[in-house]
Design a protein around this motif. Structure first.
Motif, short mmCIF file in Angstrom:
data_model
loop_
_atom_site.label_atom_id
_atom_site.label_comp_id
_atom_site.label_asym_id
_atom_site.label_seq_id
_atom_site.Cartn_x
_atom_site.Cartn_y
_atom_site.Cartn_z
N LYS A 84 15.25 39.93 -74.94
CA LYS A 84 14.68 41.25 -74.64
C LYS A 84 13.82 41.17 -73.38
O LYS A 84 13.88 42.05 -72.53
CB LYS A 84 13.87 41.77 -75.82
N GLU A 85 13.05 40.10 -73.23
CA GLU A 85 12.24 39.91 -72.02
C GLU A 85 13.13 39.74 -70.80
O GLU A 85 12.82 40.24 -69.72
CB GLU A 85 11.29 38.72 -72.17
N ARG A 86 14.23 39.05 -70.94
CA ARG A 86 15.18 38.88 -69.83
C ARG A 86 15.76 40.24 -69.44
O ARG A 86 15.88 40.56 -68.26
CB ARG A 86 16.29 37.90 -70.22
N PHE A 87 16.15 41.03 -70.44
CA PHE A 87 16.68 42.37 -70.20
C PHE A 87 15.65 43.19 -69.41
O PHE A 87 15.98 43.81 -68.40
CB PHE A 87 17.00 43.05 -71.53
N ILE A 88 14.40 43.19 -69.86
CA ILE A 88 13.35 43.96 -69.21
C ILE A 88 13.16 43.49 -67.77
O ILE A 88 13.07 44.30 -66.84
CB ILE A 88 12.03 43.85 -70.01
N PHE A 89 13.16 42.19 -67.55
CA PHE A 89 13.01 41.63 -66.21
C PHE A 89 14.17 42.08 -65.32
O PHE A 89 13.96 42.54 -64.19
CB PHE A 89 12.96 40.10 -66.29
N GLU A 90 15.39 41.95 -65.79
CA GLU A 90 16.59 42.28 -64.99
C GLU A 90 16.65 43.78 -64.67
O GLU A 90 16.96 44.15 -63.54
CB GLU A 90 17.86 41.86 -65.73
N VAL A 91 16.35 44.61 -65.64
CA VAL A 91 16.42 46.07 -65.44
C VAL A 91 15.45 46.51 -64.35
O VAL A 91 15.75 47.39 -63.55
CB VAL A 91 16.16 46.80 -66.77
N LYS A 92 14.28 45.88 -64.29
CA LYS A 92 13.29 46.23 -63.28
C LYS A 92 13.77 45.91 -61.86
O LYS A 92 13.27 46.46 -60.89
CB LYS A 92 11.97 45.51 -63.55
N LEU A 93 14.76 45.03 -61.73
CA LEU A 93 15.27 44.63 -60.42
C LEU A 93 16.38 45.55 -59.90
O LEU A 93 16.78 45.43 -58.75
CB LEU A 93 15.80 43.19 -60.48
N ILE A 94 16.89 46.43 -60.74
CA ILE A 94 18.02 47.30 -60.35
C ILE A 94 17.45 48.64 -59.89
O ILE A 94 17.01 49.45 -60.70
CB ILE A 94 19.00 47.48 -61.53
N PRO A 95 17.46 48.91 -58.58
CA PRO A 95 16.80 50.12 -58.08
C PRO A 95 17.46 51.42 -58.54
O PRO A 95 16.79 52.45 -58.60
CB PRO A 95 16.88 49.97 -56.55
N GLN A 96 18.72 51.39 -58.88
CA GLN A 96 19.40 52.61 -59.34
C GLN A 96 18.94 53.04 -60.73
O GLN A 96 19.17 54.17 -61.14
CB GLN A 96 20.92 52.41 -59.34
N ILE A 97 18.31 52.13 -61.47
CA ILE A 97 17.74 52.49 -62.77
C ILE A 97 16.34 53.03 -62.51
O ILE A 97 15.45 52.30 -62.11
CB ILE A 97 17.71 51.28 -63.73
N LEU A 129 24.73 44.82 -66.40
CA LEU A 129 24.49 45.24 -67.79
C LEU A 129 25.48 44.54 -68.71
O LEU A 129 26.41 45.15 -69.23
CB LEU A 129 24.56 46.76 -67.89
N THR A 130 25.24 43.26 -68.93
CA THR A 130 26.22 42.40 -69.61
C THR A 130 25.60 41.70 -70.81
O THR A 130 24.40 41.76 -71.05
CB THR A 130 26.74 41.33 -68.64
N LYS A 131 26.45 40.98 -71.54
CA LYS A 131 26.00 40.23 -72.71
C LYS A 131 25.05 39.10 -72.33
O LYS A 131 24.26 38.64 -73.15
CB LYS A 131 27.19 39.71 -73.51
N GLU A 132 25.09 38.66 -71.07
CA GLU A 132 24.20 37.58 -70.63
C GLU A 132 22.72 37.96 -70.74
O GLU A 132 21.86 37.10 -70.84
CB GLU A 132 24.51 37.13 -69.21
N ILE A 133 22.43 39.26 -70.69
CA ILE A 133 21.04 39.68 -70.87
C ILE A 133 20.84 40.32 -72.26
O ILE A 133 19.86 41.02 -72.49
CB ILE A 133 20.56 40.61 -69.73
N GLY A 134 21.77 40.03 -73.16
CA GLY A 134 21.61 40.43 -74.56
C GLY A 134 22.19 41.76 -74.95
O GLY A 134 21.97 42.22 -76.07
N ILE A 135 22.94 42.41 -74.07
CA ILE A 135 23.48 43.74 -74.38
C ILE A 135 24.76 43.62 -75.20
O ILE A 135 25.70 42.95 -74.80
CB ILE A 135 23.75 44.54 -73.09
N LYS A 136 24.77 44.27 -76.34
CA LYS A 136 25.94 44.27 -77.23
C LYS A 136 26.86 45.45 -76.94
O LYS A 136 28.05 45.28 -76.76
CB LYS A 136 25.48 44.31 -78.69
N THR A 137 26.27 46.66 -76.91
CA THR A 137 27.09 47.86 -76.67
C THR A 137 26.42 48.75 -75.64
O THR A 137 25.19 48.77 -75.51
CB THR A 137 27.28 48.69 -77.95
N LEU A 138 27.24 49.51 -74.92
CA LEU A 138 26.77 50.52 -73.96
C LEU A 138 27.55 51.80 -74.17
O LEU A 138 28.75 51.77 -74.42
CB LEU A 138 26.99 50.05 -72.53
N LYS A 139 26.85 52.90 -74.04
CA LYS A 139 27.49 54.22 -74.06
C LYS A 139 26.93 55.00 -72.89
O LYS A 139 25.72 55.12 -72.74
CB LYS A 139 27.19 54.95 -75.36
#
Length: 155
Positions: A84-97, A129-139
């Motif tokens: 979850k911390e990795r996800f939070i870190f990675e998401v903050k790096l994507i300017p389109q989010i 937005l992949t399983k490497e950062i813990g994401i199981k499903t996306l909609k």
């Protein structure tokens, strides 16, 4: 019961600054009906207490080729704090989010993305937005038209 946090003058100051954060103190004071010094004292107090968090310019996404608004809802594989911390870190790096919220409910998170087109969205989705950062499903949900969008908070 709702407890009022501000008096009527503070509320009027906050409403005016939400509509136009570039108001000069003398203009704001005149609009509110205060002296310049009294108005400045109140604004300074609202800033010092953190009620006014900052000032910013609102940009037009279409003028910057951010033509597509996409909401992405997702779930994690498991409740692994490190992932979850990795996800939070990675998401903050994507300017389109432009927004990310961890949720209680059917989804673990919701993302708000502003992209130029579906190709850019797809590239970000498959690369980041992949399983490497813990994401199981996306909609994904694409906004067809914005009916209301405001930065003004109700007071």
């Amino acid at each position: 019961m709702f407890k009022k946090l501000f008096d009527n003058i503070d509320t009027r100051i906050l409403k005016a600054l939400q509509r136009n954060g570039r108001l000069q103190n003398n203009e704001l004071a005149k609009e509110i009906g205060l002296s310049n010094s009294a108005c400045l004292r109140r604004v300074n107090h609202l800033e010092e207490t953190g009620v006014i968090d900052g000032y910013t310019a609102l940009l037009n996404p279409k003028k910057l080729n951010r033509n597509l608004l996409v909401y992405v809802q997702g779930t994690f594989f498991e409740e692994d704090p490190a992932l979850k911390e990795r996800f939070i870190f990675e998401v903050k790096l994507i300017p389109q989010i432009t927004e990310c919220h961890l949720m209680a409910g059917s989804y673990d998170f919701i993302l708000k993305m502003l992209v130029s087109d579906l190709d850019e969205f797809h590239a970000i989705k498959t690369k980041y937005l992949t399983k490497e950062i813990g994401i199981k499903t996306l909609k994904s949900e694409v906004s067809l038209k914005t009916i209301k969008s405001t930065t003004e908070l109700p007071l």
